[in-house]
Design an enzyme around this catalytic site. Sequence first.
Site, mmCIF file in Angstrom:
data_model
loop_
_atom_site.group_PDB
_atom_site.id
_atom_site.type_symbol
_atom_site.label_atom_id
_atom_site.label_comp_id
_atom_site.label_asym_id
_atom_site.label_seq_id
_atom_site.Cartn_x
_atom_site.Cartn_y
_atom_site.Cartn_z
ATOM 1 N N ALA A 182 -4.694 3.737 -0.355
ATOM 2 C CA ALA A 182 -3.613 2.810 -0.044
ATOM 3 C C ALA A 182 -4.200 1.407 0.062
ATOM 4 O O ALA A 182 -5.251 1.214 0.678
ATOM 5 C CB ALA A 182 -2.957 3.197 1.270
ATOM 6 N N LYS A 183 -3.513 0.463 -0.552
ATOM 7 C CA LYS A 183 -4.021 -0.912 -0.525
ATOM 8 C C LYS A 183 -3.437 -1.611 0.705
ATOM 9 O O LYS A 183 -2.459 -2.350 0.613
ATOM 10 C CB LYS A 183 -3.620 -1.616 -1.829
ATOM 11 C CG LYS A 183 -4.465 -2.818 -2.157
ATOM 12 C CD LYS A 183 -4.230 -3.247 -3.586
ATOM 13 C CE LYS A 183 -4.793 -4.623 -3.871
ATOM 14 N NZ LYS A 183 -6.237 -4.747 -3.711
ATOM 15 N N ALA A 184 -4.035 -1.302 1.847
ATOM 16 C CA ALA A 184 -3.527 -1.828 3.118
ATOM 17 C C ALA A 184 -4.303 -3.071 3.518
ATOM 18 O O ALA A 184 -5.514 -3.150 3.315
ATOM 19 C CB ALA A 184 -3.663 -0.766 4.206
#
Length: 306
Positions: free
Chosen positions: A158-160
């Site tokens: 996830a590109k958090a």
Amino acid sequence: MKLTPTETIWMDGEFIPWDQAQIHVLTPSLHYGWGVYEGIRAYPTADGPAVFRLREHLQRLHDSARVYLMDPGWSVDELAEASLELLRRTGLESGYLRPIAYLGYGAMGVAPQLDNARVVIATWPWGSYLGEKAEREGCRLVVSSWQRNGIHSVPPLAKATGAYVNSALAKVEAVRSGYDDALMLTPAGHVAEASAANIFAVRDRMLITPPVSDNILPGITRDTVMTLARDLGYEVNEQSLTRSELYVADEAFLTGTAAEIVPVASVDDRAVAAGGCGPVTKQLREAFQGVVHGRNPDYRGWLDYA
Ligand code: PPE
């Protein structure tokens, strides 16, 4: 890398002047890093600016939001149209697009109010990410003392926003030690990726890149390069790599939206082959540039014209 302001920023459905696109200091995402984002590039083509793999990026934004239990409130199609309209309004020929979904002002605490998502899309001109010298002569990587985020801590796929303190710690350490970027490993010692780019090794004309299970962000440029390489007749394998396999590779390169395709000149001060840009990397860089600039009709489906 200094920001160059553009005319307007899309905020929750409205186009706001750049300087007025502001949020409250008590926005929870600023405090806890609970937000998801994307980085997308638009390129000049003969038919005007085109965004590269826009829908795949926005789908990944939705996937990242799902991991963080957020509903962005805007569909992929709606965000795609907003991105294209933003490009039209800013008049940019080429640029970087940054959609971000975060949690808006209203509540505090580490169990954030999840039904309060806000979405912003900004765009600005962005040149070479690792620098012209690294593009030309290859970048110098060093294995980081920081491990890459793992599946048991901060999910790497996830590109958090908060996940990027991991990348930033590694990048700052590498740059302060005189290198261009960090190479991050998994707890098992497998190569994961650089601070904001995936890595490939080339050996005997075969491409190897770490699998998703080695704590990488599954890059869209990585996928693009795997597709282009296979179409050019190369064998491509997703398999674990050790740092020393990179030392003895024929070539290595990084891939990312911001970075594009950058040759690796050295890893831990060991020159990768002759250093500089090897022939396979060069061929893939040229193929990539042809595709993103709309010169290759076979991959027109990857472009959304503004
Ligand atoms: N790994 C990481 C950790 C990463 O941040 C990126 C992109 C990639 C791999 C490559 O993914 P893709 O862009 O889909 O090929 N990093 C973005 C953010 C850079 C930044 O915020 O600075 C980018 O390249 O836009």
